[in-house]
Design an enzyme around this catalytic site. Structure first.
Site, PDB file in Angstrom:
ATOM      1  N   ARG A   1       0.823  -1.223   0.000  1.00  0.00           N
ATOM      2  CA  ARG A   1       0.000   0.000   0.000  1.00  0.00           C
ATOM      3  C   ARG A   1       0.853   1.269   0.000  1.00  0.00           C
ATOM      4  NH1 ARG A   1      -4.179  -2.789  -1.837  1.00  0.00           N
ATOM      5  NH2 ARG A   1      -5.264  -4.069  -0.271  1.00  0.00           N
TER       6      ARG A   1
ATOM      7  N   ASP B   1      -0.786 -12.983  -2.028  1.00  0.00           N
ATOM      8  CA  ASP B   1      -1.665 -11.863  -2.422  1.00  0.00           C
ATOM      9  C   ASP B   1      -2.114 -11.106  -1.173  1.00  0.00           C
ATOM     10  OD1 ASP B   1      -3.143 -10.090  -3.930  1.00  0.00           O
ATOM     11  OD2 ASP B   1      -4.765 -11.477  -4.368  1.00  0.00           O
TER      12      ASP B   1
END
Length: 343
Positions: free
Chosen positions: A76, A317
């Site tokens: 992120r 993931d």
């Protein structure tokens, strides 16, 4: 060469006593002591004496492995640090046994320029506790309209290219991307989804989605794009890596491509290997992910694909979200699940 950034650290002196030392690449599987000095393995044997200043770890009943590598995580960074950042994400990875991770570019801003990529690498160098690399976007803004400057991004350290989270809808753009990336000897990592078939879908299409009355996401939406991109890679002689494969029919397409000599690799995620769409009966939004959990038949196909090598690796993931993005009704929840500490 892939550029990875790692924090400078003090030399490590550790003695691990009586652990199972397991490295299938080296053909090592013994129970013994292992001595590390100045960050390097210097001795394996029985009842090694601990040099002064060496940290001693009791390894009885434990297994010591080479550091794990995860080719698909979401740190992120930049722009969404309220969900995760290099420090927290790399610490989670280290806790899960990972020593190298590759982060995706679906950030804010998107990692689609040399400056943004270098800034992300610098952030990792400052804050990460393990090796961190970044994939750059295939298309500018991940919008699927024009290609990024792949040569420049490769020169600045991109580990590969992906629009992860978004498929490349245009076959023409995909073909151009394959042509541009081939001389760079870097892979395109592809999120395989035909969005016209997944629109309005919240989980795998099947008996469970019908029971819950939730919009279904058919497995063929993945497989159609898998088949297209394998054929395009075959045409262009380029290398592709297929991300988070989730259904049997996709594995069958990969196997057929391999038989023809296509340079295609693939990954499966831990949650798709151990869970099915029946987990969604709880309506727990932690089970909402992209691609969605599929059927038991698909799960067994993934396991078999991993055993036979059609699927090359396990990738978490790892996709963290803030609490307010997940603790909402299932349909409104963000897609994604964490995985680095639990894989």
């Amino acid at each position: 060469m892939t550029r990875l950034e790692q924090r400078e650290s003090d030399a490590v002196n550790v003695l691990v006593q009586g652990a199972r030392l397991f490295d299938p690449v080296e053909g090592l599987d013994v129970t013994a002591d292992l001595l590390i000095q100045d960050g390097k393995i210097v001795q394996i044997g029985d009842k090694i004496a601990a040099p002064i200043g060496t940290r001693v770890l009791k390894g009885a009943g434990k297994t010591l492995l080479p550091g794990l590598v995860d080719p698909h995580v979401h740190l992120r960074v930049p722009g969404q640090e309220y969900k995760e950042d290099c420090a927290s994400g790399s610490a989670a990875a280290a806790a899960g046994g990972y020593t190298t991770i590759l982060s995706m570019p679906n950030t804010d801003p998107v990692i689609d320029s040399g400056a943004t990529l270098e800034a992300a690498l610098d952030r990792a160098k400052e804050g990460a506790v393990i090796q961190v690399g970044f994939l750059a976007a295939i298309s500018v803004g991940r919008a699927g309209e024009s290609l990024t400057e792949m040569r420049d991004l490769a020169d600045r350290g991109a580990a590969g290219f992906t629009d992860d989270g978004s498929p490349i809808e245009s076959a023409r753009l995909m073909r151009r991307a394959l042509q541009y990336v081939r001389p760079l000897n870097l892979p395109l990592a592809l999120h395989e989804e035909e969005p016209s078939l997944t629109h309005g879908g919240h989980m795998h299409e099947g008996p469970v989605s019908a029971t819950l009355g939730l919009g279904g996401w058919p497995g063929i939406a993945e497989t159609l794009m898998v088949a297209r991109d394998i054929r395009l890679a075959e045409q262009e002689g380029a290398r592709i890596h297929l991300q988070h494969i989730s259904v049997r029919t996709s594995i069958e397409e990969i196997a057929r491509g391999r038989e023809r000599g296509v340079r295609v690799s693939s990954e499966a995620s831990p949650h798709h290997l151990v869970l099915t769409d029946r987990a969604v009966l709880s309506l727990d939004s932690n089970f909402k992910m992209n691609p969605p959990l599929a059927s038991e038949d698909d799960r067994q196909a993934l396991i078999e694909g991993l055993k036979t090598g059609v699927i090359d690796c396990i990738a978490t993931d790892h996709a963290p979200h803030a609490i307010h993005e997940k603790e909402v009704p299932f349909e409104a929840a963000a897609f994604g699940v964490t995985g680095l500490e639990t894989a």
